[in-house]
Design a protein around this motif. Sequence first.
Motif, mmCIF file in Angstrom:
data_model
loop_
_atom_site.group_PDB
_atom_site.id
_atom_site.type_symbol
_atom_site.label_atom_id
_atom_site.label_comp_id
_atom_site.label_asym_id
_atom_site.label_seq_id
_atom_site.Cartn_x
_atom_site.Cartn_y
_atom_site.Cartn_z
ATOM 1 N N LEU A 1 -5.001 0.264 -4.176
ATOM 2 C CA LEU A 1 -3.770 -0.474 -3.935
ATOM 3 C C LEU A 1 -3.674 -0.918 -2.483
ATOM 4 C CD1 LEU A 1 -1.111 -1.455 -5.175
ATOM 5 C CD2 LEU A 1 -0.107 0.732 -4.552
ATOM 6 N N ALA A 2 -4.037 -0.030 -1.564
ATOM 7 C CA ALA A 2 -3.998 -0.374 -0.141
ATOM 8 C C ALA A 2 -5.000 -1.481 0.181
ATOM 9 C CB ALA A 2 -4.271 0.862 0.706
ATOM 10 N N LEU A 3 -6.199 -1.403 -0.400
ATOM 11 C CA LEU A 3 -7.210 -2.428 -0.154
ATOM 12 C C LEU A 3 -6.778 -3.782 -0.719
ATOM 13 C CD1 LEU A 3 -10.520 -0.477 -0.815
ATOM 14 C CD2 LEU A 3 -9.666 -1.316 1.374
ATOM 15 N N CYS A 4 -6.155 -3.784 -1.876
ATOM 16 C CA CYS A 4 -5.667 -5.041 -2.460
ATOM 17 C C CYS A 4 -4.590 -5.676 -1.593
ATOM 18 C CB CYS A 4 -5.120 -4.804 -3.868
ATOM 19 S SG CYS A 4 -6.398 -4.492 -5.095
ATOM 20 N N ASN A 5 -3.843 -4.849 -0.881
ATOM 21 C CA ASN A 5 -2.793 -5.359 -0.002
ATOM 22 C C ASN A 5 -3.324 -5.687 1.391
ATOM 23 O OD1 ASN A 5 -0.803 -5.182 -1.950
ATOM 24 N ND2 ASN A 5 -0.331 -3.065 -1.454
ATOM 25 N N GLY A 6 -4.641 -5.570 1.585
ATOM 26 C CA GLY A 6 -5.252 -5.927 2.862
ATOM 27 C C GLY A 6 -5.031 -4.908 3.958
ATOM 28 N N ALA A 7 -4.858 -3.648 3.587
ATOM 29 C CA ALA A 7 -4.586 -2.604 4.570
ATOM 30 C C ALA A 7 -5.839 -2.264 5.374
ATOM 31 C CB ALA A 7 -4.078 -1.352 3.875
ATOM 32 N N SER A 8 -5.634 -1.858 6.604
ATOM 33 C CA SER A 8 -6.743 -1.407 7.445
ATOM 34 C C SER A 8 -7.058 0.049 7.102
ATOM 35 C CB SER A 8 -6.360 -1.513 8.918
ATOM 36 O OG SER A 8 -5.348 -0.572 9.222
ATOM 37 N N ILE A 9 -8.145 0.543 7.660
ATOM 38 C CA ILE A 9 -8.526 1.942 7.427
ATOM 39 C C ILE A 9 -7.429 2.878 7.929
ATOM 40 C CG2 ILE A 9 -10.168 3.738 8.085
ATOM 41 C CD1 ILE A 9 -11.211 1.828 6.001
ATOM 42 N N LEU A 10 -6.869 2.568 9.086
ATOM 43 C CA LEU A 10 -5.799 3.401 9.643
ATOM 44 C C LEU A 10 -4.595 3.445 8.703
ATOM 45 C CD1 LEU A 10 -4.836 5.128 11.977
ATOM 46 C CD2 LEU A 10 -4.015 3.049 13.092
ATOM 47 N N GLU A 11 -4.244 2.308 8.125
ATOM 48 C CA GLU A 11 -3.126 2.276 7.175
ATOM 49 C C GLU A 11 -3.443 3.071 5.917
ATOM 50 O OE1 GLU A 11 -1.058 -2.031 8.100
ATOM 51 O OE2 GLU A 11 -2.955 -2.001 7.016
ATOM 52 N N ILE A 12 -4.692 3.017 5.475
ATOM 53 C CA ILE A 12 -5.092 3.775 4.282
ATOM 54 C C ILE A 12 -4.996 5.273 4.559
ATOM 55 C CG2 ILE A 12 -7.030 4.328 2.757
ATOM 56 C CD1 ILE A 12 -7.879 1.383 3.024
ATOM 57 N N VAL A 13 -5.469 5.706 5.728
ATOM 58 C CA VAL A 13 -5.370 7.121 6.095
ATOM 59 C C VAL A 13 -3.906 7.550 6.127
ATOM 60 C CG1 VAL A 13 -5.758 8.789 7.948
ATOM 61 C CG2 VAL A 13 -7.558 7.173 7.346
#
Length: 82
Positions: free
Chosen positions: A57-69
Amino acid sequence: MQDFTKGYANQMRQLKLQGLNKSCQYMSMLTQLDDYQHLLMAISEKDIPHLQQTVNLALCNGASILEIVNKLEDTLEGIYCP
């Protein structure tokens, strides 16, 4: 002689600018590597519920690695539920 001095000073400014640009690029890369390390540590040390769903879900929303963590940490704390 002045033309030579001006040319030399201009070349020095350009080289300094190139050095600063490279330094900025290297710092950005080191930060990104640190973020990936945090992600790997979070995954390897903790049993995160809905891990695949949260990351996808985070990747589909274009999140960075920091946001995913951060999302994974929020999931662990019960603040975020995908």
